[in-house]
Scaffold this active site. Structure first.
Site, PDB file in Angstrom:
ATOM      1  N   LYS A 248       0.844  -1.181   0.073  1.00  0.00           N
ATOM      2  CA  LYS A 248       0.077  -0.065  -0.071  1.00  0.00           C
ATOM      3  C   LYS A 248       0.905   1.104   0.118  1.00  0.00           C
ATOM      4  O   LYS A 248       0.534   2.401  -0.687  1.00  0.00           O
ATOM      5  CB  LYS A 248      -0.896   0.129   1.339  1.00  0.00           C
ATOM      6  CG  LYS A 248      -2.093  -1.253   1.125  1.00  0.00           C
ATOM      7  CD  LYS A 248      -2.858  -1.131   2.395  1.00  0.00           C
ATOM      8  CE  LYS A 248      -3.939  -2.458   2.351  1.00  0.00           C
ATOM      9  NZ  LYS A 248      -4.485  -2.910   3.524  1.00  0.00           N
TER      10      LYS A 248
ATOM     11  N   GLN B  53      -4.153  -1.567   9.859  1.00  0.00           N
ATOM     12  CA  GLN B  53      -4.106  -2.696   9.173  1.00  0.00           C
ATOM     13  C   GLN B  53      -4.887  -3.916   9.935  1.00  0.00           C
ATOM     14  O   GLN B  53      -4.589  -3.914  11.314  1.00  0.00           O
ATOM     15  CB  GLN B  53      -2.600  -3.229   8.839  1.00  0.00           C
ATOM     16  CG  GLN B  53      -2.687  -4.638   8.094  1.00  0.00           C
ATOM     17  CD  GLN B  53      -3.294  -4.513   6.561  1.00  0.00           C
ATOM     18  OE1 GLN B  53      -3.464  -3.434   5.917  1.00  0.00           O
ATOM     19  NE2 GLN B  53      -3.829  -5.786   6.010  1.00  0.00           N
TER      20      GLN B  53
ATOM     21  N   ASP C 123     -10.770   3.370   4.858  1.00  0.00           N
ATOM     22  CA  ASP C 123     -11.122   2.170   4.696  1.00  0.00           C
ATOM     23  C   ASP C 123     -12.758   1.874   4.941  1.00  0.00           C
ATOM     24  O   ASP C 123     -13.406   0.765   4.164  1.00  0.00           O
ATOM     25  CB  ASP C 123     -10.906   1.191   5.991  1.00  0.00           C
ATOM     26  CG  ASP C 123      -9.446   0.636   5.920  1.00  0.00           C
ATOM     27  OD1 ASP C 123      -9.084   0.114   4.746  1.00  0.00           O
ATOM     28  OD2 ASP C 123      -8.693   0.507   6.870  1.00  0.00           O
TER      29      ASP C 123
HETATM   30  N1  GUN Z   1      -6.970  -6.430   6.412  1.00  0.00           N
HETATM   31  C1  GUN Z   1      -7.433  -7.006   5.327  1.00  0.00           C
HETATM   32  N2  GUN Z   1      -7.856  -6.148   4.213  1.00  0.00           N
HETATM   33  C2  GUN Z   1      -7.765  -4.905   4.937  1.00  0.00           C
HETATM   34  C3  GUN Z   1      -8.353  -3.825   4.596  1.00  0.00           C
HETATM   35  O1  GUN Z   1      -9.038  -3.738   3.303  1.00  0.00           O
HETATM   36  N3  GUN Z   1      -8.191  -2.494   5.540  1.00  0.00           N
HETATM   37  C4  GUN Z   1      -7.656  -3.143   6.552  1.00  0.00           C
HETATM   38  N4  GUN Z   1      -7.373  -1.778   7.297  1.00  0.00           N
HETATM   39  N5  GUN Z   1      -7.057  -4.029   6.903  1.00  0.00           N
HETATM   40  C5  GUN Z   1      -7.258  -5.119   6.093  1.00  0.00           C
END
Ligand code: GUN
Length: 297
Positions: A52, A96, A119
């Site tokens: 990311k 995350q 998110d």
């Molecule tokens: N863990 C797995 N997918 C995601 C996501 O799209 N965002 C976040 N913050 N954690 C994740």
């Protein structure tokens, strides 16, 4: 002929459009910023976060990374989120998931300022999504909508079956698919671990979204001819490879592809779209806060 969708190529096209948006913002002296927060020793989570960050930097989005020891007190994480909420150079915050057991994930999601919640996990943003007035659509289901659109799979009036009911994928995916909106208007069934006769449900699918996190649980015998299959699973299974594992989806690819009209591979399907739509939300956050309009793809 089954089409195997290339999430990297489709994602790249959207990222090129986003690059234009970042340039428009730069002309107005606005640089979008995304803060990522990692409190986990899980190597997969660390990999996702670093992907990311790299994607942000490639697009000209500033990336701020915060790493906390896995056993750091929960309050330290909450305080860090508060600081990021107050930092004007940060437009989007992503913690995350999953977080360690001693951290309350609901508190984390509610702590992030809704305007910075790229998110789309804050209850306020979940509510807006359900009401059909989303501020930030969660990246994975939004990316799946974009993938299906790019493959000319129209969901209107179709029977869509979502396998998995997570807050991150299954629930928001089902909500997007029932919206009276582009990429919606489907008749949606949500299946999960307590579903009776899963095959009966999946065989009724025109569009199948597999997001249960169970390696290769859906095979071709569970599908009808012509189905569009989207595989969200990223499962590490032991294998005789250099790394000692390989990645497989929730769908058994070879048997499913014999039935499907379109299918996404793992890796290279949904994953790149998730990252792309996170960038999209970060650009949107910067545009919203600065008042500089951009033409989002
Ligand atoms: N863990 C797995 N997918 C995601 C996501 O799209 N965002 C976040 N913050 N954690 C994740």
């Amino acid at each position: 002929m089954t089409r195997v969708l290339d999430g990297n190529a489709i994602g790249d096209r959207i990222r090129e459009d986003l690059r234009g948006c970042v340039e428009t913002l730069a002309d107005a002296d606005v640089r979008p910023g995304l803060a990522t927060v990692l409190i986990s020793e899980d190597p997969a989570s660390a990999t996702y976060v670093s992907m990311k960050q790299d994607a942000c930097e490639d697009l000209g989005i500033e990336s701020f990374h915060h790493e906390l020891d896995t056993d750091a007190p929960a309050q330290r994480l909450y305080d860090r989120i508060d600081e990021l909420n107050d930092d004007p150079s940060v437009h989007g915050i992503l913690v995350q998931m999953p977080v360690p057991d001693h951290v309350d994930d609901r508190t984390v999601l509610e702590r992030v300022a809704p305007e910075k919640d790229v998110d789309g996990f804050h209850p306020e943003n979940v509510g807006r999504l359900v009401a059909g007035n989303a501020r930030y659509k969660p990246a994975t289901p939004h990316g799946i909508q974009k993938l299906l659109a790019a493959a000319d799979v129209d969901t209107e009036g179709k029977d869509a079956v979502v396998v998995g009911r997570s807050d991150i994928v299954g629930k928001p995916m089902a909500n997007l698919l029932i919206q009276k909106d582009e990429g919606g208007n489907a008749t949606v069934t949500v299946c999960h671990s307590r579903t009776k006769d899963l095959s009966e449900k999946t065989r009724g699918a025109d569009v199948l979204i597999a997001a249960a996190g169970v390696p290769e649980m859906i095979d071709g015998s569970m599908l009808s001819e012509g189905v569009a299959v989207v595989d969200v699973g990223v499962n590490r299974v032991d294998a005789d490879t250099e790394k000692g594992y390989e990645l497989v989806g929730d769908v058994e690819f070879e048997s499913a592809r014999e039935k499907a009209s379109v299918i996404t591979p793992v890796p290279g399907g949904v994953g790149p779209m998730t990252i792309t739509m996170l960038l999209y939300n970060t650009v949107k956050a910067a545009s919203r806060r600065s008042g500089v309009e951009v033409d989002l793809p």
